[in-house]
Scaffold this motif. Structure first.
Motif, PDB file in Angstrom:
ATOM      1  N   ARG A  31       0.840  -1.191   0.000  1.00 46.23           N
ATOM      2  CA  ARG A  31       0.000   0.000   0.000  1.00 46.23           C
ATOM      3  C   ARG A  31       0.876   1.243   0.000  1.00 46.23           C
ATOM      4  O   ARG A  31       2.043   1.173   0.407  1.00 46.23           O
ATOM      5  CB  ARG A  31      -0.922  -0.009   1.223  1.00 46.23           C
ATOM      6  N   PRO A  32       0.339   2.390  -0.432  1.00 43.62           N
ATOM      7  CA  PRO A  32       1.142   3.618  -0.428  1.00 43.62           C
ATOM      8  C   PRO A  32       1.713   3.908   0.955  1.00 43.62           C
ATOM      9  O   PRO A  32       1.025   3.797   1.964  1.00 43.62           O
ATOM     10  CB  PRO A  32       0.132   4.689  -0.854  1.00 43.62           C
TER      11      PRO A  32
ATOM     12  N   ALA B  65       6.937   3.197  -6.902  1.00 44.11           N
ATOM     13  CA  ALA B  65       7.681   3.100  -5.656  1.00 44.11           C
ATOM     14  C   ALA B  65       8.943   3.948  -5.743  1.00 44.11           C
ATOM     15  O   ALA B  65       9.341   4.400  -6.824  1.00 44.11           O
ATOM     16  CB  ALA B  65       8.036   1.643  -5.342  1.00 44.11           C
ATOM     17  N   ASP B  66       9.558   4.129  -4.585  1.00 44.91           N
ATOM     18  CA  ASP B  66      10.814   4.877  -4.495  1.00 44.91           C
ATOM     19  C   ASP B  66      11.872   3.964  -3.889  1.00 44.91           C
ATOM     20  O   ASP B  66      11.671   3.406  -2.810  1.00 44.91           O
ATOM     21  CB  ASP B  66      10.643   6.126  -3.629  1.00 44.91           C
TER      22      ASP B  66
ATOM     23  N   LEU C  79      10.471   4.434  -9.300  1.00 39.48           N
ATOM     24  CA  LEU C  79      10.080   3.289 -10.111  1.00 39.48           C
ATOM     25  C   LEU C  79       8.619   3.418 -10.481  1.00 39.48           C
ATOM     26  O   LEU C  79       7.765   3.531  -9.596  1.00 39.48           O
ATOM     27  CB  LEU C  79      10.282   1.986  -9.336  1.00 39.48           C
ATOM     28  N   ARG C  80       8.332   3.404 -11.777  1.00 41.31           N
ATOM     29  CA  ARG C  80       6.963   3.342 -12.267  1.00 41.31           C
ATOM     30  C   ARG C  80       6.695   1.927 -12.773  1.00 41.31           C
ATOM     31  O   ARG C  80       7.599   1.120 -12.913  1.00 41.31           O
ATOM     32  CB  ARG C  80       6.744   4.360 -13.393  1.00 41.31           C
TER      33      ARG C  80
ATOM     34  N   ALA D 182       6.566   2.168  -1.309  1.00 41.12           N
ATOM     35  CA  ALA D 182       5.498   2.307  -2.303  1.00 41.12           C
ATOM     36  C   ALA D 182       4.917   3.712  -2.250  1.00 41.12           C
ATOM     37  O   ALA D 182       4.649   4.248  -1.171  1.00 41.12           O
ATOM     38  CB  ALA D 182       4.410   1.276  -2.053  1.00 41.12           C
ATOM     39  N   THR D 183       4.715   4.321  -3.409  1.00 40.27           N
ATOM     40  CA  THR D 183       4.044   5.616  -3.497  1.00 40.27           C
ATOM     41  C   THR D 183       2.637   5.465  -4.063  1.00 40.27           C
ATOM     42  O   THR D 183       1.860   6.408  -4.029  1.00 40.27           O
ATOM     43  CB  THR D 183       4.863   6.586  -4.363  1.00 40.27           C
ATOM     44  N   GLU D 184       2.331   4.270  -4.597  1.00 42.59           N
ATOM     45  CA  GLU D 184       0.995   3.876  -5.019  1.00 42.59           C
ATOM     46  C   GLU D 184       0.816   2.409  -4.631  1.00 42.59           C
ATOM     47  O   GLU D 184       1.758   1.770  -4.150  1.00 42.59           O
ATOM     48  CB  GLU D 184       0.813   4.022  -6.542  1.00 42.59           C
TER      49      GLU D 184
END
Length: 237
Positions: free
Chosen positions: A171-172, A193-194, A200-201, A218-220
């Protein structure tokens, strides 16, 4: 020690009726002598199959030898049939390992009843060549909030010494530590993610050499696939 980003836009692709495949390494007509593999990992394909056409979508029967073939289904279901007598439907949340040994033939097509199918398949060189082919299918542990071993280690057996596939669904804001192994291939199958400042896409990968233990956040909503190689002996490349 190195960390290299391979963006989704850098990947070559192949298109057939009902199938689109994106390649992380040199593959078939997409020959790249500078990108033949990463350690024992010689193929990392991302396949999207559409079974709505008149012909089965995927790969009709074809041969393999001297490869460990690992399949992780992200969406839908894949029908696997091989010359050793195995026939299984591999749905999302299940993993399969086909050890080709001295030689085997198999086919992989989308299950029409499950709709669109997306899967990631990796090919690895075995530690011991030859031998009889084998096949194993298993339910993977739910990779909910941390990286879990799907193949290698406590996961399904594989004939490449020191190789592990770990998967996480994040999860974000959730952060996980990558294994403390000398070589890793980190792939964002979905989401974003970072990796300590490297964005990272979906479809991006990072190759780490001597960089174990880094953090991924995770950013999404993100599904992360990590191949980790802990064997430092000659022959890993």
């Amino acid at each position: 020690m190195s960390m290299a980003l391979y963006a989704a836009s850098q990947r070559s692709s192949s298109t057939e009726a009902g199938r689109v495949t994106r390649h992380s390494f040199s593959f078939g007509p997409h020959y790249d002598p500078a990108n033949l593999g990463f350690g024992p990992l010689v193929c990392h394909n991302d396949d999207l199959l559409d079974p709505s056409g008149s012909r089965p979508a995927g790969y009709p029967e074809h041969p393999h030898s001297e490869l460990e073939i690992v399949t992780w289904v992200l969406e839908g279901a894949l029908v696997h049939t091989d010359s050793a007598g195995a026939r299984h439907v591999v749905a999302a949340g299940r993993a399969q390992v086909l050890s080709a040994g001295a030689g085997i033939r198999h086919s992989e097509v989308a299950d029409p009843a499950s709709g669109r199918c997306r899967f990631v398949q990796a090919w690895l060189t075995p530690s011991e060549p030859g031998g009889a082919p084998s096949y194993v299918l298993g339910d993977a542990p739910a990779p909910a909030t941390d990286l879990v071993e799907v193949v290698g280690g406590t996961g399904l057996p594989i004939g490449t010494r020191g190789a592990r596939l770990l998967v996480a669904r994040l999860r974000p804001g959730r952060a996980v530590a990558l294994p403390d192994d000398p070589r890793q291939h980190v792939f964002a199958a979905t989401g974003a993610a970072d990796l300590e400042g490297v964005a990272l896409r979906a479809g991006d990968a990072v190759r780490l050499d001597g960089e174990g233990g880094r953090m991924v956040t995770a950013t999404e909503e993100t599904e992360l696939l990590v191949w980790s190689f802990g064997d430092r002996r000659p022959g890993l490349g």
